[in-house]
Design an enzyme around this catalytic site. Structure first.
Site, PDB file in Angstrom:
ATOM      1  N   PRO A   1      26.246  37.948  13.184  1.00  0.00           N
ATOM      2  CA  PRO A   1      25.388  37.009  13.933  1.00  0.00           C
ATOM      3  C   PRO A   1      26.172  36.281  15.027  1.00  0.00           C
ATOM      4  O   PRO A   1      25.584  35.721  15.937  1.00  0.00           O
ATOM      5  CB  PRO A   1      24.924  36.028  12.859  1.00  0.00           C
ATOM      6  CG  PRO A   1      25.158  36.698  11.559  1.00  0.00           C
ATOM      7  CD  PRO A   1      26.325  37.611  11.766  1.00  0.00           C
TER       8      PRO A   1
ATOM      9  N   GLU B   1      29.630  36.349   2.615  1.00  0.00           N
ATOM     10  CA  GLU B   1      29.532  35.294   3.647  1.00  0.00           C
ATOM     11  C   GLU B   1      30.086  35.777   4.969  1.00  0.00           C
ATOM     12  O   GLU B   1      29.877  35.166   6.017  1.00  0.00           O
ATOM     13  CB  GLU B   1      30.288  34.036   3.186  1.00  0.00           C
ATOM     14  CG  GLU B   1      29.733  33.414   1.912  1.00  0.00           C
ATOM     15  CD  GLU B   1      28.208  33.281   1.980  1.00  0.00           C
ATOM     16  OE1 GLU B   1      27.538  33.860   1.099  1.00  0.00           O
ATOM     17  OE2 GLU B   1      27.714  32.673   2.946  1.00  0.00           O
TER      18      GLU B   1
ATOM     19  N   ARG C   1      19.315  57.466  21.302  1.00  0.00           N
ATOM     20  CA  ARG C   1      18.336  57.754  22.366  1.00  0.00           C
ATOM     21  C   ARG C   1      19.001  57.872  23.736  1.00  0.00           C
ATOM     22  O   ARG C   1      18.393  58.360  24.691  1.00  0.00           O
ATOM     23  CB  ARG C   1      17.277  56.645  22.411  1.00  0.00           C
ATOM     24  CG  ARG C   1      16.419  56.540  21.143  1.00  0.00           C
ATOM     25  CD  ARG C   1      15.475  55.346  21.224  1.00  0.00           C
ATOM     26  NE  ARG C   1      14.559  55.476  22.350  1.00  0.00           N
ATOM     27  CZ  ARG C   1      13.448  56.215  22.329  1.00  0.00           C
ATOM     28  NH1 ARG C   1      13.137  56.861  21.231  1.00  0.00           N
ATOM     29  NH2 ARG C   1      12.669  56.301  23.392  1.00  0.00           N
TER      30      ARG C   1
ATOM     31  N   ASP D   1      11.737  54.081  29.085  1.00  0.00           N
ATOM     32  CA  ASP D   1      11.779  53.095  27.994  1.00  0.00           C
ATOM     33  C   ASP D   1      11.627  51.684  28.535  1.00  0.00           C
ATOM     34  O   ASP D   1      12.145  51.350  29.591  1.00  0.00           O
ATOM     35  CB  ASP D   1      13.133  53.180  27.262  1.00  0.00           C
ATOM     36  CG  ASP D   1      13.057  54.150  26.083  1.00  0.00           C
ATOM     37  OD1 ASP D   1      14.070  54.349  25.407  1.00  0.00           O
ATOM     38  OD2 ASP D   1      11.970  54.725  25.886  1.00  0.00           O
TER      39      ASP D   1
HETATM   40  C1  4FV Z   1      23.961  40.360  11.429  1.00  0.00           C
HETATM   41  C2  4FV Z   1      23.087  40.078  12.481  1.00  0.00           C
HETATM   42  C3  4FV Z   1      23.986  39.686  10.121  1.00  0.00           C
HETATM   43  C4  4FV Z   1      25.899  38.017   8.091  1.00  0.00           C
HETATM   44  C5  4FV Z   1      26.652  37.850   6.818  1.00  0.00           C
HETATM   45  C6  4FV Z   1      26.067  40.143   7.085  1.00  0.00           C
HETATM   46  C7  4FV Z   1      25.205  39.336   7.998  1.00  0.00           C
HETATM   47  C8  4FV Z   1      26.667  39.171   6.126  1.00  0.00           C
HETATM   48  N1  4FV Z   1      24.784  41.325  11.838  1.00  0.00           N
HETATM   49  N2  4FV Z   1      23.389  40.926  13.515  1.00  0.00           N
HETATM   50  N3  4FV Z   1      22.096  39.161  12.538  1.00  0.00           N
HETATM   51  N4  4FV Z   1      25.045  39.982   9.314  1.00  0.00           N
HETATM   52  O1  4FV Z   1      23.111  38.880   9.802  1.00  0.00           O
HETATM   53  O2  4FV Z   1      24.419  41.656  13.088  1.00  0.00           O
HETATM   54  O3  4FV Z   1      27.988  39.531   5.870  1.00  0.00           O
END
Ligand code: 4FV
Length: 241
Positions: A90, A117, A155, A170
């Site tokens: 994230p 985490e 794609r 697209d």
């Molecule tokens: C995520 C996202 C995501 C966070 C903690 C995996 C998680 C756990 N990855 N975009 N949104 N990853 O939420 O790519 O380890």
């Protein structure tokens, strides 16, 4: 295009890599995807990949050594330039069409899928080239984001998306949403198909589709229309100018 995935749940990828467009792309050798089990790079007899967080707090953190061993091993398996190493998190830059095309241009990627985490920060500092997020929400793992990225990348590989509709068309490619689509039956609960689509007048149909795409974009994603210039461009196209 060559993709390597590092995950503690390799079994999640089987059906995805064997189905539909991605499945055909892999079958045709247009896409090479190797999924590696991170636990194969642990050294303790419990094959553990997580541990307590320094500083306390809830949850567990993925330890660095297995990741560093794994990334370095799979990155060194081929001579030539090192693959581009992407951590799905994230914290990453939000994935969009432009980023998909940029990553597709690299041709050789290693995707790191975290769990718990998160991953010890020293992994990011030492064996990660780029962080990518699929959206501002927290999932339980990076596997689904990796699949989203793999599908979007597939794609971009010539020959993967059939004639049915070129990737050029697209959405987002040209900064706009797609026009509405209709198919049989001609009337659904009293709702008819726009007459222009039944007219056979392809120039008129293209104008209608461009105008509808602009309208949908203005209504649903005005942010895609970066100001008057984009609008004028589409207005020009919509009016056949
Ligand atoms: C995520 C996202 C995501 C966070 C903690 C995996 C998680 C756990 N990855 N975009 N949104 N990853 O939420 O790519 O380890």
């Amino acid at each position: 295009m060559r993709l390597q995935v590092l995950t503690i749940f390799p079994e999640l990828f089987g059906p995805f890599l064997g189905t539909s467009l991605v499945g055909k792309a892999v079958e045709k050798g247009l896409l090479e995807v190797r999924v590696h089990d991170l636990r194969a790079y642990t050294e303790d007899r419990h094959r553990s990949v997580d541990d307590e967080p320094y500083g306390g707090g809830g949850g567990m953190v993925m330890a660095a050594p297995p990741w560093m061993r794994a990334v370095r091993t799979v990155s060194a398996e081929r001579s030539g330039p090192a693959p581009w190493r992407v951590l799905l998190t994230p914290q990453g830059r939000r994935l969009d069409d432009a980023k998909v095309r940029q990553l597709a241009g690299r041709g050789d990627l290693v995707l790191l899928c975290g769990r718990y985490e998160g991953i010890d920060e020293r992994v990011r500092l030492s064996v990660v080239d780029e962080e990518i997020s699929i959206g501002d929400y927290v999932l339980s793992g990076g596997e689904l984001p990796a699949m989203v990225l793999i599908e979007a990348l597939s794609r971009q590989v010539p020959g993967v998306v059939g004639q049915s509709r070129s990737v050029e068309e697209d959405s987002f490619r040209a900064g706009r949403l797609d026009h509405p689509h209709y198919t049989r039956p001609p009337v659904v609960e009293g709702m008819e198909v726009p007459a222009v689509l039944l007219s056979g007048d392809h120039a008129a149909i293209e104008r209608w589709r461009a105008a509808e795409a602009l309208r949908a974009t203005r209504e649903k994603r005005p942010d895609l229309l970066d100001g008057p210039r984009a609008e004028a461009k589409w207005r020009g196209d919509a009016s056949g100018g």
